[in-house]
Motif scaffolding. Structure first.
Motif, PDB file in Angstrom:
ATOM      1  N   ASP A 117      15.691 -13.553  22.717  1.00  0.00           N
ATOM      2  CA  ASP A 117      15.630 -14.140  21.495  1.00  0.00           C
ATOM      3  C   ASP A 117      16.369 -13.559  20.240  1.00  0.00           C
ATOM      4  O   ASP A 117      17.026 -13.919  19.579  1.00  0.00           O
ATOM      5  CB  ASP A 117      14.317 -14.357  20.943  1.00  0.00           C
ATOM      6  CG  ASP A 117      13.709 -15.577  21.818  1.00  0.00           C
ATOM      7  OD1 ASP A 117      14.395 -16.561  22.221  1.00  0.00           O
ATOM      8  OD2 ASP A 117      12.440 -15.349  21.915  1.00  0.00           O
ATOM      9  N   LEU A 118      16.331 -12.192  20.645  1.00  0.00           N
ATOM     10  CA  LEU A 118      16.887 -11.191  19.470  1.00  0.00           C
ATOM     11  C   LEU A 118      18.615 -11.192  19.296  1.00  0.00           C
ATOM     12  O   LEU A 118      18.916 -11.166  18.206  1.00  0.00           O
ATOM     13  CB  LEU A 118      16.579  -9.786  19.898  1.00  0.00           C
ATOM     14  CG  LEU A 118      15.118  -9.321  19.809  1.00  0.00           C
ATOM     15  CD1 LEU A 118      14.980  -7.846  20.374  1.00  0.00           C
ATOM     16  CD2 LEU A 118      14.394  -9.648  18.513  1.00  0.00           C
ATOM     17  N   GLY A 119      19.184 -11.716  20.434  1.00  0.00           N
ATOM     18  CA  GLY A 119      20.396 -11.916  20.510  1.00  0.00           C
ATOM     19  C   GLY A 119      20.842 -13.224  19.585  1.00  0.00           C
ATOM     20  O   GLY A 119      21.956 -13.043  18.609  1.00  0.00           O
ATOM     21  N   ASP A 120      20.239 -14.235  19.707  1.00  0.00           N
ATOM     22  CA  ASP A 120      20.256 -15.403  18.616  1.00  0.00           C
ATOM     23  C   ASP A 120      19.843 -15.194  17.222  1.00  0.00           C
ATOM     24  O   ASP A 120      20.644 -15.580  16.190  1.00  0.00           O
ATOM     25  CB  ASP A 120      19.381 -16.566  19.112  1.00  0.00           C
ATOM     26  CG  ASP A 120      19.336 -18.017  18.393  1.00  0.00           C
ATOM     27  OD1 ASP A 120      20.512 -18.308  18.216  1.00  0.00           O
ATOM     28  OD2 ASP A 120      18.401 -18.268  17.979  1.00  0.00           O
ATOM     29  N   ILE A 121      18.917 -14.186  17.012  1.00  0.00           N
ATOM     30  CA  ILE A 121      18.448 -13.685  15.675  1.00  0.00           C
ATOM     31  C   ILE A 121      19.665 -12.945  15.044  1.00  0.00           C
ATOM     32  O   ILE A 121      19.795 -13.459  13.896  1.00  0.00           O
ATOM     33  CB  ILE A 121      17.171 -13.022  15.868  1.00  0.00           C
ATOM     34  CG1 ILE A 121      16.084 -13.907  16.233  1.00  0.00           C
ATOM     35  CG2 ILE A 121      16.906 -12.196  14.495  1.00  0.00           C
ATOM     36  CD1 ILE A 121      14.803 -13.195  16.664  1.00  0.00           C
ATOM     37  N   SER A 122      20.083 -12.300  15.852  1.00  0.00           N
ATOM     38  CA  SER A 122      21.463 -11.189  15.259  1.00  0.00           C
ATOM     39  C   SER A 122      22.388 -12.293  14.853  1.00  0.00           C
ATOM     40  O   SER A 122      22.916 -11.970  13.812  1.00  0.00           O
ATOM     41  CB  SER A 122      21.934 -10.451  16.364  1.00  0.00           C
ATOM     42  OG  SER A 122      20.622  -9.446  16.868  1.00  0.00           O
ATOM     43  N   MET A 123      22.803 -13.316  15.613  1.00  0.00           N
ATOM     44  CA  MET A 123      23.869 -14.013  15.272  1.00  0.00           C
ATOM     45  C   MET A 123      23.718 -14.666  13.859  1.00  0.00           C
ATOM     46  O   MET A 123      24.569 -14.913  13.201  1.00  0.00           O
ATOM     47  CB  MET A 123      24.246 -15.086  16.385  1.00  0.00           C
ATOM     48  CG  MET A 123      24.706 -14.477  17.668  1.00  0.00           C
ATOM     49  SD  MET A 123      25.028 -15.940  18.843  1.00  0.00           S
ATOM     50  CE  MET A 123      26.192 -17.003  17.962  1.00  0.00           C
ATOM     51  N   ASN A 142      13.882  -8.580  10.592  1.00  0.00           N
ATOM     52  CA  ASN A 142      12.739  -8.612  11.046  1.00  0.00           C
ATOM     53  C   ASN A 142      11.758  -9.717  10.570  1.00  0.00           C
ATOM     54  O   ASN A 142      11.020 -10.321  11.257  1.00  0.00           O
ATOM     55  CB  ASN A 142      11.931  -7.218  10.764  1.00  0.00           C
ATOM     56  CG  ASN A 142      12.352  -5.811  11.406  1.00  0.00           C
ATOM     57  OD1 ASN A 142      12.971  -6.009  12.541  1.00  0.00           O
ATOM     58  ND2 ASN A 142      12.492  -4.993  10.634  1.00  0.00           N
ATOM     59  N   MET A 143      12.044 -10.355   9.222  1.00  0.00           N
ATOM     60  CA  MET A 143      11.267 -11.468   8.893  1.00  0.00           C
ATOM     61  C   MET A 143      11.627 -12.558   9.971  1.00  0.00           C
ATOM     62  O   MET A 143      10.814 -13.598  10.014  1.00  0.00           O
ATOM     63  CB  MET A 143      11.622 -11.775   7.561  1.00  0.00           C
ATOM     64  CG  MET A 143      10.773 -11.005   6.259  1.00  0.00           C
ATOM     65  SD  MET A 143       9.224 -11.192   6.730  1.00  0.00           S
ATOM     66  CE  MET A 143       8.779 -12.939   6.557  1.00  0.00           C
ATOM     67  N   PRO A 179       0.753  -1.095   0.072  1.00  0.00           N
ATOM     68  CA  PRO A 179       0.042  -0.105   0.016  1.00  0.00           C
ATOM     69  C   PRO A 179       0.930   1.347  -0.066  1.00  0.00           C
ATOM     70  O   PRO A 179       1.654   1.461   0.877  1.00  0.00           O
ATOM     71  CB  PRO A 179      -0.643  -0.300   1.268  1.00  0.00           C
ATOM     72  CG  PRO A 179      -0.035  -0.927   2.094  1.00  0.00           C
ATOM     73  CD  PRO A 179       0.557  -2.183   1.264  1.00  0.00           C
ATOM     74  N   LYS A 180       0.456   2.170  -0.999  1.00  0.00           N
ATOM     75  CA  LYS A 180       1.264   3.429  -1.073  1.00  0.00           C
ATOM     76  C   LYS A 180       2.702   3.241  -1.363  1.00  0.00           C
ATOM     77  O   LYS A 180       3.518   4.221  -1.086  1.00  0.00           O
ATOM     78  CB  LYS A 180       1.173   4.122   0.193  1.00  0.00           C
ATOM     79  CG  LYS A 180      -0.564   4.614   0.429  1.00  0.00           C
ATOM     80  CD  LYS A 180      -0.530   5.949   1.734  1.00  0.00           C
ATOM     81  CE  LYS A 180      -2.032   6.163   1.687  1.00  0.00           C
ATOM     82  NZ  LYS A 180      -1.953   7.079   3.123  1.00  0.00           N
ATOM     83  N   GLY A 181       3.063   2.157  -1.807  1.00  0.00           N
ATOM     84  CA  GLY A 181       4.294   1.953  -2.325  1.00  0.00           C
ATOM     85  C   GLY A 181       5.370   1.552  -1.116  1.00  0.00           C
ATOM     86  O   GLY A 181       6.545   1.512  -1.419  1.00  0.00           O
ATOM     87  N   ILE A 182       5.104   1.053  -0.165  1.00  0.00           N
ATOM     88  CA  ILE A 182       5.762   0.754   1.038  1.00  0.00           C
ATOM     89  C   ILE A 182       6.656  -0.449   0.723  1.00  0.00           C
ATOM     90  O   ILE A 182       6.184  -1.304   0.016  1.00  0.00           O
ATOM     91  CB  ILE A 182       5.319   0.552   2.458  1.00  0.00           C
ATOM     92  CG1 ILE A 182       4.275  -0.484   2.421  1.00  0.00           C
ATOM     93  CG2 ILE A 182       4.557   1.884   2.739  1.00  0.00           C
ATOM     94  CD1 ILE A 182       3.610  -1.015   3.886  1.00  0.00           C
ATOM     95  N   ASN A 183       7.924  -0.165   0.862  1.00  0.00           N
ATOM     96  CA  ASN A 183       8.937  -1.399   0.492  1.00  0.00           C
ATOM     97  C   ASN A 183       8.828  -2.718   1.649  1.00  0.00           C
ATOM     98  O   ASN A 183       8.020  -2.678   2.625  1.00  0.00           O
ATOM     99  CB  ASN A 183      10.139  -1.003   0.431  1.00  0.00           C
ATOM    100  CG  ASN A 183      10.939  -0.609   1.632  1.00  0.00           C
ATOM    101  OD1 ASN A 183      10.537  -0.951   2.716  1.00  0.00           O
ATOM    102  ND2 ASN A 183      12.080   0.250   1.773  1.00  0.00           N
ATOM    103  N   GLU A 184       9.207  -3.870   1.355  1.00  0.00           N
ATOM    104  CA  GLU A 184       9.194  -5.050   2.062  1.00  0.00           C
ATOM    105  C   GLU A 184       9.749  -4.833   3.607  1.00  0.00           C
ATOM    106  O   GLU A 184       9.355  -5.481   4.521  1.00  0.00           O
ATOM    107  CB  GLU A 184      10.228  -6.045   1.272  1.00  0.00           C
ATOM    108  CG  GLU A 184       9.462  -6.595   0.041  1.00  0.00           C
ATOM    109  CD  GLU A 184       9.915  -5.612  -1.015  1.00  0.00           C
ATOM    110  OE1 GLU A 184      10.796  -4.676  -0.949  1.00  0.00           O
ATOM    111  OE2 GLU A 184       9.326  -5.792  -2.240  1.00  0.00           O
ATOM    112  N   ALA A 185      10.943  -3.796   3.632  1.00  0.00           N
ATOM    113  CA  ALA A 185      11.446  -3.903   4.921  1.00  0.00           C
ATOM    114  C   ALA A 185      10.546  -3.145   5.806  1.00  0.00           C
ATOM    115  O   ALA A 185      10.498  -3.568   7.152  1.00  0.00           O
ATOM    116  CB  ALA A 185      12.753  -2.808   4.953  1.00  0.00           C
TER     117      ALA A 185
END
Length: 451
Positions: A50-56, A309-310, A24-30
């Motif tokens: 969990d964010l630390g594991d995701i970052s790695m 984020n995905m 919508p309105k051209g918003i990108n995937e990010a």
């Protein structure tokens, strides 16, 4: 709150997918993925720990892909792709058939040396320029454009480094980049040749047998305004241009080799990729006097944001029990027969990728495999079957990959309309057959050399 966490997580995932497909309105995937990740964090299915594991798992893969995108943009800024297109036009020698194969070869090599999203972003405008110079109508352009897009996207199959989601999945599965290539390069490349052959047979009657023949050397610096009657470039200048472009190509090939060597030696692949892109930027600055600041502005940093984020969203689905559910469903099949497991898992990943996009599909599929307690060879084989489903099977629908969504967007900007129906008439024939062929070759290759 805990009782509604699973429901909120699923709703967050659905909202994210709708935003990615609808834009919508051209918003990108990010941006879409960021909204979904925020909703997931509010739902409570992903903790701050969990964010630390995701970052790695995500950071190295994202840095590697961003570095290759920087290299691609640097090559574009010095005219490398216009040079390659000029060579391609001359090499076609007035044959529409030869042009078809050369266009597909260009797209294959672009993904092999760089990455699939970068390949789509750069080769699609180049192909449009080539076809424009040949005076083709939009209908005549279609076989070249869709074949190039399918080959460019599917060409991330043979080597894991050409696709960010493949790199993230490699980290999850604990598989080295060089091992992925040893086990997958031959089956993946044969699958691509099979796909290209199918596309050629589908379009054979539509391909023009004769196109304009450019018999003279073409000055790539004038490629955007190329005209058949333009005079040949100065021979000395042309030779100097060619030496420059060949040198850049050799550097990129060397970098590709170093990535696999680094993986074998246990050196950070992302460190090698980033260092190489910086070297190329410095060379461009010193040799061509082009300030690297412009590349920093053009670099698609949103790729890192999207991937991070995905993965938060997928981690949320994992934490609420989705992977445990999938394990219960597919584990009996996987442990029954390696061949059946490869075919079934590759097919499942193809279906999920086309429904939800291949990024979350491959991450979910890979997390599921890690929960099954499989022996190393079986785990790697089924993981590679997932890659086939994610990288090739996802091309059945235009929504299956980010690369095809980008491709549609570029065509719309250039006033070329391709409907879903027209796209599906090609992919419904080519993609399922290619997936089954590649999965079969993969099983035979591993059975022959790794068992």
């Amino acid at each position: 709150m805990a009782s509604i966490t699973p429901l909120l997580t699923v709703i967050s995932f659905i909202i994210t997918m709708i935003l990615i497909f609808w834009r919508p309105k051209g918003i990108n995937e990010a941006t879409s993925a960021t909204i979904g990740a925020i909703l997931i964090l509010f739902s409570g299915s992903v903790s701050l720990a969990d964010l630390g594991d995701i970052s790695m798992k995500v950071t190295g893969a994202a840095l590697t892909i961003i570095a290759t995108m920087v290299m691609a943009l640097t090559m574009e800024s010095i005219g490398f792709f216009h040079w390659a297109a000029a060579k391609l036009l001359k090499a076609a020698k007035g044959s529409g058939i030869r042009l078809f194969w050369f266009c597909n070869l260009l797209c294959f090599l672009m993904t092999l040396f760089l990455n699939n999203d970068g390949s789509i972003l750069i080769t699609t405008p180049v192909l449009l320029l080539i076809l424009k110079h040949l005076g083709m109508s939009n209908r005549q352009k279609f076989p070249y454009l869709i074949s190039g897009a399918l080959i460019a996207t599917a060409s991330s199959t043979p080597i894991g480094v050409s696709n960010i989601v493949n790199l993230i999945a490699l980290k999850i599965i604990g598989m080295d980049l060089y091992m992925h290539t040893i086990m997958m390069f031959i089956p993946g490349t044969l699958g691509l040749l099979f796909l290209a052959t199918l596309l050629f047979l589908i379009f054979y009657k539509q391909l023009p047998k004769k196109v304009y023949h450019f018999p003279r050397d073409i000055d790539f610096t004038q490629f955007s305004t190329l005209h058949p009657l333009k005079s040949e470039p100065n021979k000395e200048v042309y030779k100097r241009q060619t030496r420059l472009m060949v040198s850049v190509l050799m550097f990129v090939l060397l970098v590709r080799i170093l990535l696999f060597l680094a993986s074998y030696l246990g050196i950070s692949v992302s460190l090698v990729a980033v260092t190489s892109s910086i070297v190329l930027l410095i060379w461009r600055w010193l040799y061509l006097k082009l300030n690297p600041i412009d590349m920093l502005k053009k670099t698609p940093w949103y790729i890192f944001i999207f991937a991070f984020n995905m993965y938060i969203i997928v981690y949320g689905l994992h934490n609420i029990g989705l992977t445990n559910l999938l394990v219960t469903v597919v584990e009996p099949v996987v442990k029954d027969s390696l061949f059946n497991a490869s075919i079934i898992m590759g097919t499942i990943l193809s279906i999920i990728s086309n429904i939800f996009n291949n990024h979350p599909a491959l991450m979910i599929g890979t997390l599921t495999l890690t929960e099954m307690g499989l022996d190393p060879i079986t785990l790697k084989t089924i993981y590679l079957a997932n890659i086939v489903g994610s990288d090739i099977g996802s091309l059945l629908f235009p929504t299956g990959t980010l690369a095809t969504l980008i491709w549609f967007h570029i065509l719309q900007q250039n006033k070329i309309k391709i409907t879903w129906g027209k796209y599906l008439k090609v992919t419904i024939i080519a993609i399922p057959a290619t997936v089954l062929f590649t999965l079969t070759i993969l099983y035979l290759w591993i059975e022959l050399f790794f068992y």
